[in-house]
Design a protein around this motif. Structure first.
Motif, PDB file in Angstrom:
ATOM      1  N   GLU A 154      47.401  40.807  31.188  1.00 16.32           N
ATOM      2  CA  GLU A 154      48.019  41.640  30.154  1.00 16.32           C
ATOM      3  C   GLU A 154      48.399  40.805  28.937  1.00 16.32           C
ATOM      4  O   GLU A 154      48.284  41.263  27.796  1.00 16.32           O
ATOM      5  CB  GLU A 154      49.244  42.351  30.729  1.00 16.32           C
ATOM      6  N   VAL A 155      48.836  39.572  29.179  1.00 19.37           N
ATOM      7  CA  VAL A 155      49.161  38.674  28.058  1.00 19.37           C
ATOM      8  C   VAL A 155      47.888  38.349  27.283  1.00 19.37           C
ATOM      9  O   VAL A 155      47.868  38.372  26.046  1.00 19.37           O
ATOM     10  CB  VAL A 155      49.838  37.374  28.553  1.00 19.37           C
ATOM     11  N   MET A 156      46.811  38.051  28.011  1.00 19.23           N
ATOM     12  CA  MET A 156      45.530  37.743  27.359  1.00 19.23           C
ATOM     13  C   MET A 156      45.065  38.917  26.504  1.00 19.23           C
ATOM     14  O   MET A 156      44.582  38.737  25.380  1.00 19.23           O
ATOM     15  CB  MET A 156      44.478  37.408  28.408  1.00 19.23           C
ATOM     16  N   LYS A 157      45.223  40.122  27.046  1.00 21.35           N
ATOM     17  CA  LYS A 157      44.784  41.318  26.328  1.00 21.35           C
ATOM     18  C   LYS A 157      45.554  41.487  25.029  1.00 21.35           C
ATOM     19  O   LYS A 157      45.011  41.905  24.006  1.00 21.35           O
ATOM     20  CB  LYS A 157      44.963  42.551  27.218  1.00 21.35           C
ATOM     21  N   ALA A 158      46.845  41.165  25.045  1.00 17.75           N
ATOM     22  CA  ALA A 158      47.672  41.281  23.839  1.00 17.75           C
ATOM     23  C   ALA A 158      47.412  40.142  22.863  1.00 17.75           C
ATOM     24  O   ALA A 158      47.489  40.324  21.646  1.00 17.75           O
ATOM     25  CB  ALA A 158      49.151  41.301  24.225  1.00 17.75           C
ATOM     26  N   ALA A 159      47.087  38.974  23.401  1.00 21.38           N
ATOM     27  CA  ALA A 159      47.001  37.767  22.574  1.00 21.38           C
ATOM     28  C   ALA A 159      45.705  37.677  21.775  1.00 21.38           C
ATOM     29  O   ALA A 159      45.724  37.359  20.580  1.00 21.38           O
ATOM     30  CB  ALA A 159      47.152  36.527  23.453  1.00 21.38           C
ATOM     31  N   LEU A 160      44.583  37.928  22.413  1.00 22.54           N
ATOM     32  CA  LEU A 160      43.287  37.724  21.756  1.00 22.54           C
ATOM     33  C   LEU A 160      42.882  38.935  20.922  1.00 22.54           C
ATOM     34  O   LEU A 160      43.105  40.075  21.338  1.00 22.54           O
ATOM     35  CB  LEU A 160      42.196  37.450  22.786  1.00 22.54           C
ATOM     36  N   PRO A 161      42.275  38.723  19.762  1.00 21.40           N
ATOM     37  CA  PRO A 161      41.682  39.840  19.021  1.00 21.40           C
ATOM     38  C   PRO A 161      40.639  40.542  19.892  1.00 21.40           C
ATOM     39  O   PRO A 161      39.979  39.907  20.723  1.00 21.40           O
ATOM     40  CB  PRO A 161      41.007  39.159  17.818  1.00 21.40           C
ATOM     41  N   SER A 162      40.493  41.851  19.714  1.00 23.19           N
ATOM     42  CA  SER A 162      39.573  42.628  20.564  1.00 23.19           C
ATOM     43  C   SER A 162      38.160  42.061  20.552  1.00 23.19           C
ATOM     44  O   SER A 162      37.465  42.090  21.563  1.00 23.19           O
ATOM     45  CB  SER A 162      39.542  44.089  20.100  1.00 23.19           C
ATOM     46  N   ALA A 163      37.712  41.544  19.400  1.00 21.99           N
ATOM     47  CA  ALA A 163      36.349  41.022  19.288  1.00 21.99           C
ATOM     48  C   ALA A 163      36.141  39.766  20.117  1.00 21.99           C
ATOM     49  O   ALA A 163      34.997  39.340  20.321  1.00 21.99           O
ATOM     50  CB  ALA A 163      36.007  40.744  17.824  1.00 21.99           C
ATOM     51  N   MET A 164      37.221  39.161  20.623  1.00 19.93           N
ATOM     52  CA  MET A 164      37.088  37.964  21.454  1.00 19.93           C
ATOM     53  C   MET A 164      37.177  38.294  22.939  1.00 19.93           C
ATOM     54  O   MET A 164      37.026  37.416  23.774  1.00 19.93           O
ATOM     55  CB  MET A 164      38.167  36.939  21.086  1.00 19.93           C
ATOM     56  N   LYS A 165      37.450  39.562  23.257  1.00 25.88           N
ATOM     57  CA  LYS A 165      37.541  39.983  24.660  1.00 25.88           C
ATOM     58  C   LYS A 165      36.241  40.715  25.003  1.00 25.88           C
ATOM     59  O   LYS A 165      36.082  41.903  24.717  1.00 25.88           O
ATOM     60  CB  LYS A 165      38.753  40.884  24.885  1.00 25.88           C
ATOM     61  N   LEU A 166      35.319  39.989  25.608  1.00 20.65           N
ATOM     62  CA  LEU A 166      34.019  40.568  25.928  1.00 20.65           C
ATOM     63  C   LEU A 166      34.038  41.151  27.330  1.00 20.65           C
ATOM     64  O   LEU A 166      34.620  40.577  28.240  1.00 20.65           O
ATOM     65  CB  LEU A 166      32.930  39.494  25.837  1.00 20.65           C
ATOM     66  N   GLU A 167      33.400  42.301  27.481  1.00 19.74           N
ATOM     67  CA  GLU A 167      33.169  42.835  28.820  1.00 19.74           C
ATOM     68  C   GLU A 167      31.830  43.542  28.820  1.00 19.74           C
ATOM     69  O   GLU A 167      31.346  43.987  27.780  1.00 19.74           O
ATOM     70  CB  GLU A 167      34.288  43.774  29.249  1.00 19.74           C
ATOM     71  N   SER A 168      31.258  43.607  29.981  1.00 17.54           N
ATOM     72  CA  SER A 168      29.912  44.177  30.048  1.00 17.54           C
ATOM     73  C   SER A 168      29.951  45.664  29.719  1.00 17.54           C
ATOM     74  O   SER A 168      30.932  46.349  29.971  1.00 17.54           O
ATOM     75  CB  SER A 168      29.306  43.959  31.433  1.00 17.54           C
ATOM     76  N   GLN A 169      28.850  46.113  29.159  1.00 21.47           N
ATOM     77  CA  GLN A 169      28.710  47.520  28.797  1.00 21.47           C
ATOM     78  C   GLN A 169      27.592  48.114  29.638  1.00 21.47           C
ATOM     79  O   GLN A 169      26.511  47.545  29.737  1.00 21.47           O
ATOM     80  CB  GLN A 169      28.395  47.629  27.303  1.00 21.47           C
ATOM     81  N   THR A 170      27.884  49.249  30.248  1.00 27.56           N
ATOM     82  CA  THR A 170      26.863  49.917  31.055  1.00 27.56           C
ATOM     83  C   THR A 170      25.838  50.555  30.135  1.00 27.56           C
ATOM     84  O   THR A 170      26.191  51.330  29.247  1.00 27.56           O
ATOM     85  CB  THR A 170      27.504  50.984  31.955  1.00 27.56           C
ATOM     86  N   LYS A 171      24.575  50.217  30.346  1.00 24.03           N
ATOM     87  CA  LYS A 171      23.492  50.792  29.538  1.00 24.03           C
ATOM     88  C   LYS A 171      22.478  51.481  30.459  1.00 24.03           C
ATOM     89  O   LYS A 171      22.218  51.017  31.569  1.00 24.03           O
ATOM     90  CB  LYS A 171      22.806  49.703  28.706  1.00 24.03           C
ATOM     91  N   VAL A 172      21.944  52.587  29.977  1.00 23.67           N
ATOM     92  CA  VAL A 172      21.007  53.395  30.764  1.00 23.67           C
ATOM     93  C   VAL A 172      19.675  53.456  30.034  1.00 23.67           C
ATOM     94  O   VAL A 172      19.648  53.606  28.800  1.00 23.67           O
ATOM     95  CB  VAL A 172      21.558  54.825  30.964  1.00 23.67           C
ATOM     96  N   LEU A 173      18.555  53.342  30.765  1.00 20.00           N
ATOM     97  CA  LEU A 173      17.244  53.461  30.148  1.00 20.00           C
ATOM     98  C   LEU A 173      16.312  54.275  31.039  1.00 20.00           C
ATOM     99  O   LEU A 173      16.501  54.346  32.263  1.00 20.00           O
ATOM    100  CB  LEU A 173      16.630  52.097  29.847  1.00 20.00           C
ATOM    101  N   ARG A 174      15.335  54.902  30.406  1.00 25.01           N
ATOM    102  CA  ARG A 174      14.372  55.738  31.126  1.00 25.01           C
ATOM    103  C   ARG A 174      13.228  54.870  31.639  1.00 25.01           C
ATOM    104  O   ARG A 174      12.743  53.997  30.923  1.00 25.01           O
ATOM    105  CB  ARG A 174      13.846  56.820  30.178  1.00 25.01           C
ATOM    106  N   ILE A 175      12.796  55.131  32.876  1.00 21.79           N
ATOM    107  CA  ILE A 175      11.661  54.406  33.463  1.00 21.79           C
ATOM    108  C   ILE A 175      10.400  55.237  33.244  1.00 21.79           C
ATOM    109  O   ILE A 175      10.388  56.449  33.509  1.00 21.79           O
ATOM    110  CB  ILE A 175      11.881  54.149  34.965  1.00 21.79           C
ATOM    111  N   ALA A 176       9.368  54.581  32.743  1.00 21.35           N
ATOM    112  CA  ALA A 176       8.101  55.294  32.466  1.00 21.35           C
ATOM    113  C   ALA A 176       7.502  55.824  33.769  1.00 21.35           C
ATOM    114  O   ALA A 176       7.532  55.160  34.802  1.00 21.35           O
ATOM    115  CB  ALA A 176       7.113  54.353  31.785  1.00 21.35           C
ATOM    116  N   HIS A 177       6.983  57.063  33.732  1.00 21.56           N
ATOM    117  CA  HIS A 177       6.317  57.628  34.904  1.00 21.56           C
ATOM    118  C   HIS A 177       5.167  58.525  34.443  1.00 21.56           C
ATOM    119  O   HIS A 177       5.180  59.058  33.340  1.00 21.56           O
ATOM    120  CB  HIS A 177       7.317  58.423  35.752  1.00 21.56           C
ATOM    121  N   GLU A 178       4.185  58.681  35.318  1.00 18.65           N
ATOM    122  CA  GLU A 178       2.968  59.395  34.921  1.00 18.65           C
ATOM    123  C   GLU A 178       3.070  60.898  35.178  1.00 18.65           C
ATOM    124  O   GLU A 178       2.785  61.715  34.320  1.00 18.65           O
ATOM    125  CB  GLU A 178       1.763  58.815  35.683  1.00 18.65           C
ATOM    126  N   GLN A 179       3.493  61.296  36.379  1.00 17.86           N
ATOM    127  CA  GLN A 179       3.471  62.711  36.714  1.00 17.86           C
ATOM    128  C   GLN A 179       4.653  63.443  36.096  1.00 17.86           C
ATOM    129  O   GLN A 179       5.702  62.873  35.877  1.00 17.86           O
ATOM    130  CB  GLN A 179       3.464  62.897  38.242  1.00 17.86           C
TER     131      GLN A 179
END
Length: 880
Positions: A154-179
């Motif tokens: 919680e201290v880290m969250k308050a202390a660092l600017p948001s742009a310095m707190k990296l966390e993964s982002q869930t990304k979704v993509l479509r898989i190519a299919h024939e049928q």
């Protein structure tokens, strides 16, 4: 035969021993050779860049890291051999937390202790080339975590600017299919919104809208039609600007003329090249090697396409160069102002106190010139090559103070506060961090609000806390609920830096510390330029109402004084500590009052938006034309906020230019600066405002200050109500009379005989302090006792009562604690959460750490009782 056999046996033993010795020699030699080979290999890099790890024959190392989540303690990860040289305390590293999520964490410790009891994951990668924090910063984080009963995350969250707190982002993509596959409608909508390029989940949810479903998303995953990935991407990007220079091929005037001749059929490009040559003075001793494209095209009819054309013809050269996002003032730098005898005496006393004390309280009346004293102290620290942190309680104060500091210290001064965007905050962070290695190109003085205490100072020499009494220094939500003034004192001791607390109305805790010699103490009782303290008059609102002499919200006395000031071309400040147009509206037939659906508060009417707003959760409705209960159209506004005062003033004084300074009028990044500049340039005659107008602002032409409703502050249910009333009214009174003329203050009240009102009129701070101190000692309040407030929250009203009583009972088992409550506060429901408060008091003679541990352990034990999982607990140490 026996002798022969014996000889043979001895000979065999000798041969055997010699063989064993030779074998041992070969083994030792081979081992030594192998170790030498490993050492050589450890420092040898192959052609493909691979390097034998130097830690091959060393023990494994581990790192304790802080993750920006509200979880207790630090987390241990293995340091891979290839990252060993890159990882040190204070750097950010990417770690996997949980099954899929990745976060940037701060390394707080490196060790060789093998953790037990759980699987150890490896650190994935290193974000920084060098630490973004110093050990002193992490030490302060640890202190805040322990003292304010919160996690390091919680201290880290308050202390660092948001742009310095990296966390993964869930990304979704479509898989190519024939049928072709027939999908249910919801799945089809999601599927059609995807492509083979990864799309952030949040963006997908926004695009699909109400038809988005996690169940449908999971079904698409099971059908292997989509894929989900976690990616960590940097939030901060260096700002760049395009600069134009002459192409290296144009190396002489002759080649330039040839280039010009070649542009006969492109007249506009030829004119642009001539313009470039003129503005940069090419091939002259004063030649400007490069110029920004923006500056090159400014004030001309040339276009960016023409520049691109010349770059394409290799006559001009384009390059992108990193530039600062921070706008630097172009104020002409000058020297320090001379101090008057009273200021000089106070300065010398402060220096003398600093010889024996780490912290000094400067009690200087309003307009005594405390800022000039600060400037002289800052100058000394700059000459010593040290850094200075100058804390102010409100962003509004930075506008005036930064102008003064820039005039004296130029580009050595930086500003840090919440109105800056994330990219700017990171840039300032990096410039403060760079002071250790590059002091010339970094900030040596930081002027900022409470979050500035988290900046990575490496050689802090002085901390100034201006208006130290202000409750704006206290962080209320979320955790950590720290007080920046108290943190400044802790930082001073940790960094061996001097701390100066300055104010005209000290907090009782600071004044008590000065009285008991814990802090040094210096008084400055003379106003600058020998100006008199303002004349304070009391206007009886009740008396004026009974005689029907009120003009809207103005008593006859205040009305007359405003009228005179306007005739004399003087300015007026009116203080009303309530924003909006009206605190509530009411049906005059049945008494219906619109209330928030999520909070137990009436809705505030904002006329400019024609809305009723909740100031706690943001809920709003349009102003109703008829009553929701009885249907009557007789809806009236009740009470007055700053917006209503502004509107009615324009009607009462139609020729006056009226301005407003409150939360609503200062939402923009430059709003404060715009309003203050208007007042300084006499484009505003009357300024109406909330607490923002009370804090340290300095205006030469303000002759009248009106306090419109002193009773609201005096009657607030809080043991600090009288202290705050004295501070607020005294501070706003100090805005009057700053230009060789005694100002006037009119305090409107329904209780003119109130003790605090009389003490404010006499400027009798010591009397108020002594009287309040005796009461606090009797009833066991600070500064004699410590306090902790625990807020228990639940979405069910009955549940919050049960859980809070369980906690109070547990706390009362410790006879060193005085436990008050649980009770519902004045506003008992916010954002659908029902609140109950428990106040805990204990003597300062007790072990603070031990009792706080008992409190936090009690909270945890009650939290984990069956049925209490939906309860939230907030612990606020030293509440104000």
């Amino acid at each position: 035969m026996r002798n022969f056999a014996s000889v043979g046996k001895i000979y065999h033993l000798q041969i055997t021993n010699q063989k064993r010795a030779f074998d041992q020699f070969l083994y030792d030699f081979s081992l030594l050779f192998f170790l030498i080979f490993l050492i050589i290999q450890a420092n040898f890099t192959y052609d493909d860049g691979w390097q034998m790890p130097a830690l091959f024959f060393m023990k494994e190392e581990y790192a304790d890291v802080i993750i920006p989540l509200p979880l207790e303690g630090t987390f241990t990860y293995r340091i891979p051999a290839q990252l060993h040289k890159e990882i040190e305390v204070g750097v950010r590293v990417i770690v996997q937390f949980g099954v899929k999520r990745f976060y940037s964490a701060i390394v707080s410790k490196i060790h060789e202790n093998i953790p037990s009891g759980h699987e150890i994951k490896d650190i994935q990668s290193v974000v920084d080339e060098r630490p973004i924090l110093f050990p002193e910063n992490i030490q302060l984080w640890r202190w805040i975590s322990e003292y304010y009963c919160c996690s390091m995350g919680e201290v880290m969250k308050a202390a660092l600017p948001s742009a310095m707190k990296l966390e993964s982002q869930t990304k979704v993509l479509r898989i190519a299919h024939e049928q072709d596959i027939v999908l249910p409608e919801t799945e089809e909508i999601i599927f059609q919104n995807l492509s083979e390029q990864a799309k952030p989940l949040l963006q997908l949810k926004k695009e699909v809208g109400a038809q988005f479903s996690f169940k449908a998303l999971n079904s698409l995953l099971e059908k292997q039609l989509i894929s989900v990935e976690e990616k960590v991407s940097a939030k901060y990007k260096q700002k760049t600007e395009e600069f134009i220079s002459l192409s290296p091929k144009i190396s002489s005037e002759q080649k330039l003329h040839e280039a010009l001749d070649g542009l006969k059929n492109a007249k506009k490009q030829k004119e642009l090249l001539l313009h470039f040559s003129e503005i940069t003075k090419v091939f002259s001793p004063d030649e400007l090697k490069k110029i920004s494209k923006k500056e090159l095209l400014s004030g001309t009819s040339f276009s960016a396409a023409m520049v691109k054309g010349l770059v394409g013809k290799k006559i001009l050269y384009s390059s992108f160069i990193p530039v600062s996002r921070i706008e630097h003032s172009h104020t002409i730098q000058g020297g320090l102002n001379l101090l008057n005898p009273f200021q000089e005496e106070a300065l010398q006393k402060i220096k003398k106190e600093f010889e024996n004390q780490q912290v000094v309280l400067l009690h200087g009346v309003t307009s005594s010139g405390k800022t000039e004293i600060y400037s002289h102290l800052i100058e000394e620290k700059i000459k010593d090559g040290q850094q200075v942190l100058y804390l102010v309680p409100e962003i509004s104060l930075t506008t005036q103070i930064i102008q003064r500091l820039n005039r004296t210290f130029g580009k050595k001064v930086g500003i840090y506060h919440s109105k800056l965007n994330d990219q700017e905050r990171v840039e300032i962070w990096n410039k403060v961090l760079a002071f250790e290695n590059d002091p010339e190109n970094s900030y040596q003085v930081i002027l900022g609000a409470r979050s500035s205490i988290f900046l990575p100072f490496c050689n802090l020499g002085l901390i100034i806390v201006d208006e130290e009494h202000e409750n704006s220094y206290k962080q209320f939500d979320p955790a950590p609920r720290y007080n920046a003034r108290d943190m400044a004192v802790v930082m001073g001791y940790q960094n061996k830096a001097k701390v100066l607390l300055g104010t005209a109305t000290p907090s009782f805790e600071s004044f008590y510390n000065a009285r008991t010699k814990k802090f040094g103490f210096v008084e400055l009782n003379q106003r600058h330029r020998k100006m008199e303290m303002p004349e304070i008059n009391i206007a009886d609102v009740q008396w004026a109402f009974k005689r029907k002499q009120m003009k809207s919200f103005l008593t006859p006395l205040l009305y007359e004084e405003i009228e005179k000031a306007l005739e004399n071309k003087e300015q007026i400040i009116l203080f009303q500590n309530r924003r909006g147009y009206s605190p509530f509206v009411e049906c005059m037939q049945c008494g219906w009052i619109p209330k928030c659906t999520k909070c137990d508060v009436s809705l505030t009417y904002h006329k400019y938006k024609k809305q009723l707003n909740c100031h706690y959760c943001g809920y709003y409705i349009q102003m109703p034309a008829t009553c929701h209960d009885c249907g009557a159209p007789d809806i009236k506004t009740r009470g007055m906020g700053t917006e209503k005062i502004e509107t009615e003033l324009k009607e009462i004084f139609p020729n006056a230019r009226v301005g407003r300074m409150d939360f609503d009028s200062t939402r923009g990044k430059t709003s404060f600066e715009r309003i203050i500049n208007k007042l300084e340039n006499k484009k505003i005659d009357v300024l109406v405002g909330t607490q923002m107008v009370t804090k340290g602002l300095d205006f030469d032409h303000v002759s009248i200050v009106g306090v419109l409703n002193a009773d609201n502050m005096l009657n607030f249910p809080d043991f600090r109500a009288h202290e705050r009333s004295f501070q607020l009214i005294s501070q706003v009174s100090g805005r009057a009379g700053r230009n060789h003329k005694r100002g006037k203050v009119i305090i409107q009240t329904s209780n003119p005989e109130h003790q605090i009102i009389k003490e404010i009129q006499r400027n009798a701070y010591s009397e108020t302090f002594e009287r309040q101190l005796n009461e606090r000692k009797l009833f066991k309040y600070p500064p004699f006792y410590r306090m902790v407030k625990i807020i228990v929250k639940h979405k069910n009203k009955d549940s919050v009562s049960v859980v809070s009583m369980q906690l109070a009972t547990k706390l009362r088992n410790n006879n060193r604690l005085i436990v008050l409550g649980p009770e519902f506060p004045v506003i008992s429901r916010i954002k659908l959460w029902h609140h109950k408060e428990i106040w805990v008091k204990f003597s300062k003679s007790n072990d603070l750490g031990e009792l706080k541990k008992y409190i936090t352990d009690s909270v945890q034990s009650v939290k984990h009782l069956p049925g209490n999982s939906g309860t939230a607990f907030n612990i606020d140490v030293d509440p104000i």
